[in-house]
Design a protein around this motif. Structure first.
Motif, mmCIF file in Angstrom:
data_model
loop_
_atom_site.group_PDB
_atom_site.id
_atom_site.type_symbol
_atom_site.label_atom_id
_atom_site.label_comp_id
_atom_site.label_asym_id
_atom_site.label_seq_id
_atom_site.Cartn_x
_atom_site.Cartn_y
_atom_site.Cartn_z
ATOM 1 N N ARG A 68 -12.499 4.741 -1.940
ATOM 2 C CA ARG A 68 -11.704 3.953 -0.987
ATOM 3 C C ARG A 68 -12.538 3.549 0.226
ATOM 4 N N LEU A 69 -13.384 4.466 0.696
ATOM 5 C CA LEU A 69 -14.265 4.117 1.820
ATOM 6 C C LEU A 69 -15.259 3.043 1.393
ATOM 7 N N GLU A 75 -11.909 9.968 -4.945
ATOM 8 C CA GLU A 75 -10.997 8.864 -4.619
ATOM 9 C C GLU A 75 -11.230 8.386 -3.191
ATOM 10 N N LYS A 134 3.417 6.012 -5.463
ATOM 11 C CA LYS A 134 3.207 6.199 -6.907
ATOM 12 C C LYS A 134 2.256 7.362 -7.168
ATOM 13 N N GLY A 135 1.190 7.413 -6.359
ATOM 14 C CA GLY A 135 0.213 8.493 -6.521
ATOM 15 C C GLY A 135 0.852 9.852 -6.293
ATOM 16 N N PHE A 153 1.881 1.985 -3.399
ATOM 17 C CA PHE A 153 0.728 2.502 -4.129
ATOM 18 C C PHE A 153 0.571 4.001 -3.853
ATOM 19 N N LEU A 154 0.687 4.379 -2.575
ATOM 20 C CA LEU A 154 0.557 5.793 -2.198
ATOM 21 C C LEU A 154 1.708 6.613 -2.779
ATOM 22 N N MET A 214 0.832 -1.209 0.000
ATOM 23 C CA MET A 214 0.000 0.000 0.000
ATOM 24 C C MET A 214 0.866 1.258 0.000
ATOM 25 N N ARG A 247 -7.751 3.864 8.834
ATOM 26 C CA ARG A 247 -6.641 3.468 7.959
ATOM 27 C C ARG A 247 -6.437 4.510 6.857
ATOM 28 N N PHE A 285 -14.920 0.815 -0.857
ATOM 29 C CA PHE A 285 -14.278 -0.483 -1.054
ATOM 30 C C PHE A 285 -13.732 -1.072 0.239
ATOM 31 N N GLY A 286 -14.108 -0.474 1.337
ATOM 32 C CA GLY A 286 -13.829 -1.109 2.614
ATOM 33 C C GLY A 286 -12.576 -0.639 3.309
ATOM 34 N N GLU A 287 -11.984 0.444 2.836
ATOM 35 C CA GLU A 287 -10.842 0.968 3.571
ATOM 36 C C GLU A 287 -11.393 1.677 4.802
ATOM 37 N N ASP A 288 -10.937 1.261 5.943
ATOM 38 C CA ASP A 288 -11.418 1.818 7.201
ATOM 39 C C ASP A 288 -11.053 3.301 7.289
#
Lengths: 244, 424
Positions: free
Chosen positions: B317-318, B313, B7-8, B4-5, B1, B326, B320-323
């Motif tokens: 993310r929320l 975004e 890269k963004g 991933f961050l 992750m 988190r 799709f289950g990102e707490d």
């Protein structure tokens, strides 16, 4: 978090969702009792304000009922904490929105990979799962493209790949074809029907688009927050050969 | 992750460039200000160091106890051996023995009778040896008004004001009348080689500067000195190093119970100076705090704009289950990554000019040719151990605080509205 196999995928009992107003309250869902089994391809239809999205929100653990209960994959939505609801969504539920809402700075591959990162899946498994998902939506050759380089239909197919890459038991789609032309809508729906058949993924739509309604095998009509009709239909002629 | 961050952040300059530039600039300015203030602090304390305290000073315990009332009766003995030890144990300092003395200066006429007389406050320093550290420390060459620096025994300098008072100039003969370290009367004849003005009022009233060997001979102070001053050659005071050197020296001599035994005092532990140095430290802290505050506000706003830009975004993310926790932590991590990189770059960018200012200095003498202020005309910075970390305080704190405040919106966002919000 496990998925009990015996109980239905979704069951609502006397489900009420009401919003407090200055005078009284607005009832968005009024004693809704519904059951969905695994592998269904069903849709909530009705005019704006009929409660489609509200029901989708509750089933997707994005919202909680005011009264009654909603059981999704064995989990009572009204008892879940924020973290538990997020866990349920991350593991078992995929979302497709009216617009694709892809992350513009990431490639198609990385967009589809995102739900697996949330799950903490190892890199090797992630790569294979993303490739499979892109193959399902026939976009394997666009893995390195950015969303800006895709057409509207292709972008929505990436959004579908993103929703199903983790093999969720349930995909919730809110007006998934609203911004697409007839040809792209048909392709999207064919893709979803095929996924429903091949992966036994349950699809639940909120829509008032006739193009979608024609492909549904079960249609639940809502009006003013109440279920007014619940009918099952045969697959459309265009999808001949499809067997539920 | 994290990849991933990262890269963004890398691919989306609007997400990272503004905070990065803010942090880099803030860290750079903070580091430059800190080195500049440290340099100013050193420069200001240099006046005290060069005439009185040294960066460190070795005196006898008895003299340390007597403080300002110490006389040459309490001087250090065995100075040559002490100096050898100091040059071996503390080679980063230049060591200069000095004797302070008081007395009368008597100017005779042609018949040898007193023509003029005045009290003097004298300083015996190494003058004749070419590489004597006190020559650059006292900046004798530039302080000389008339005549020249002494080159032979028996030559001395007196302050220009005193010379005018006595109505003498270079080449005049004068007799110093004082007292030996044992309390007896002492006299010694000198030739005035030149007159000087240090630009420090206390030193310019009635000062006599002579070679320490002549003073030792005159005051019967063989192998003795009132004090041994240690100076960092670049004139910049290193507080921690000086205090550590003093502590080590005192620990080595702790078993010597002789009240005339040596003790070392760091300049920062002298009354008056410690308060001044502490004040500059507090000003440095104040500047860092002010920068952190201002940068936090700027980055808070940048964070708010970024959160708005990334509203979709964050919603996805929320969904799709990102707490929420988190997601909040991920945003903090992103900003701390920017803060870290910005702080490193800002510190590196500042170190170049700071090093140049420390080693070369910026001579503003041409602006002060007619000024009556006697201050050092070379502005210097000073790189200290704090220089390498101080830029990270505003860099990391400001990004952390800015994102923490702006990211609160994530907690206030209703997940129930995500479907609607994402229908753009």
């Amino acid at each position: 978090m496990t998925t009990p196999s015996e109980s239905p995928l979704i069951r609502t009992r006397d489900l009420v969702k009401a919003y407090p107003m200055e005078q009284g309250r607005l009832v968005a869902l009024n004693r809704v009792n519904l059951t969905f089994e695994k592998g269904e391809f069903a849709g909530l239809v009705g005019p704006s304000g009929s409660g489609k999205t509200t029901l989708l929100n509750i089933v997707g653990s994005l919202d909680q009922p005011t009264e009654g209960s909603a059981e999704v994959l064995g989990h009572r939505i009204e008892t879940l904490s924020h973290a538990e609801a997020a866990e349920l969504r991350s593991r078992h539920i995929g979302f497709i929105f009216q617009t694709h809402n892809l992350f513009p700075v990431y490639t198609v591959f990385e967009n589809v990979e995102f739900p697996l990162l949330v799950l903490g899946m190892p890199a090797a498994l992630r790569t294979q799962a993303v490739r499979d998902a892109l193959d399902w939506v026939k976009l394997g050759d666009r893995a390195n493209s950015k969303p800006a380089q895709l057409s509207g239909g292709q972008s929505q197919r990436v959004a579908i790949a993103r929703a199903i890459v983790k093999r969720p038991a349930l995909v919730l789609a809110d007006e998934p074809t609203a911004n697409l032309d007839a040809e792209n809508s048909r392709r999207i729906l064919e893709t979803m029907v095929q996924l429903n058949r091949d992966l036994q993924t349950t699809f639940l739509f909120a829509t008032h688009d006739d193009k979608v309604i024609r492909h549904l095998r079960r249609t639940i009509r809502l009006n003013d927050g109440s279920v007014v009709a619940d009918t099952s239909t045969e697959p459309t002629p265009q999808l001949a050969g499809y067997r539920p | 992750m994290i990849r991933f961050l990262a890269k963004g952040l890398w691919r989306d300059p609007t997400r990272s460039l503004f905070p990065f530039l803010t942090v880099t600039t803030g860290a750079m300015v903070t580091v430059l200000m800190q080195t500049y203030l440290a340099g100013i602090s050193s420069n200001l304390s240099w006046s005290s160091a060069r005439f009185s305290s040294g960066h460190v000073k070795v005196i006898s315990r008895a003299a340390a106890k007597a403080g300002d009332r110490a006389s040459n009766e309490l001087a250090l003995a065995g100075v040559n051996q002490l100096l050898e030890g100091l040059r071996r144990d503390a080679p980063d300092l230049a060591w200069a023995p000095r004797i302070r003395f008081g007395g009368l200066i008597d100017v005779p006429d042609d018949q040898g009778l007193t023509k003029a007389q005045a009290p003097v406050a004298g300083l015996g320093v190494e003058l004749i040896r070419a590489d004597a550290p006190d020559r650059p420390v006292l900046a004798l060459e530039s302080a000389i008004v008339r005549g020249r620096a002494p080159v032979a025994p028996g030559e001395a300098l007196i302050s220009e004001d005193l010379a005018r008072h006595l109505n003498i100039g270079p080449g005049a003969k004068a007799t110093l009348i004082g007292s030996t370290m044992h309390g007896a009367m002492a006299t010694a004849n000198f030739t005035i080689a030149g007159t000087l003005r240090f630009g420090v009022r206390a030193m310019d009233r009635g000062t006599m500067v002579a070679d320490i060997r002549d003073i030792q001979r005159a005051l019967e102070m063989d192998d003795a000195a009132g004090e041994l001053l240690g100076f960092y050659p670049d004139t910049l005071y290193r507080r921690a190093a000086a205090e550590s050197t003093a502590d080590s020296f005192n620990a080595r001599h702790a078993r010597d119970a002789d009240e005339f035994g040596p003790t070392m005092v760091a300049m920062s532990r002298l009354p008056g100076i410690v308060e001044f140095l502490d004040l500059t430290d507090r000003v440095s802290v104040g500047i860092v705090a002010a920068f952190t505050f201002v940068m936090s506000i700027v980055l808070w706003n940048a964070g708010l704009i970024g959160t708005l830009r990334r509203y979709g975004e964050i919603g996805v993310r929320l969904a799709f289950g990102e707490d929420k926790g988190r997601l909040y932590r991920a945003m903090l991590l992103e900003s701390l990554l920017i803060g870290l990189v910005g702080s490193v770059v800002g510190t590196l960018l500042a170190l170049g000019p700071a090093y140049w200012l420390q080693s070369r200095g910026w001579d503003i003498g041409y602006m002060m040719q007619n000024a009556s202020l006697m201050i050092q005309t070379v502005i210097r910075a000073q790189i200290t151990p704090a220089t390498f970390v101080i830029g990270f305080l505003p860099g990391l704190l400001a990004t952390g605080i800015g994102t923490a405040v702006s990211g609160r919106g994530i907690y206030n966002r209703q997940t129930a509205s995500l479907m609607k919000e994402l229908e753009v």
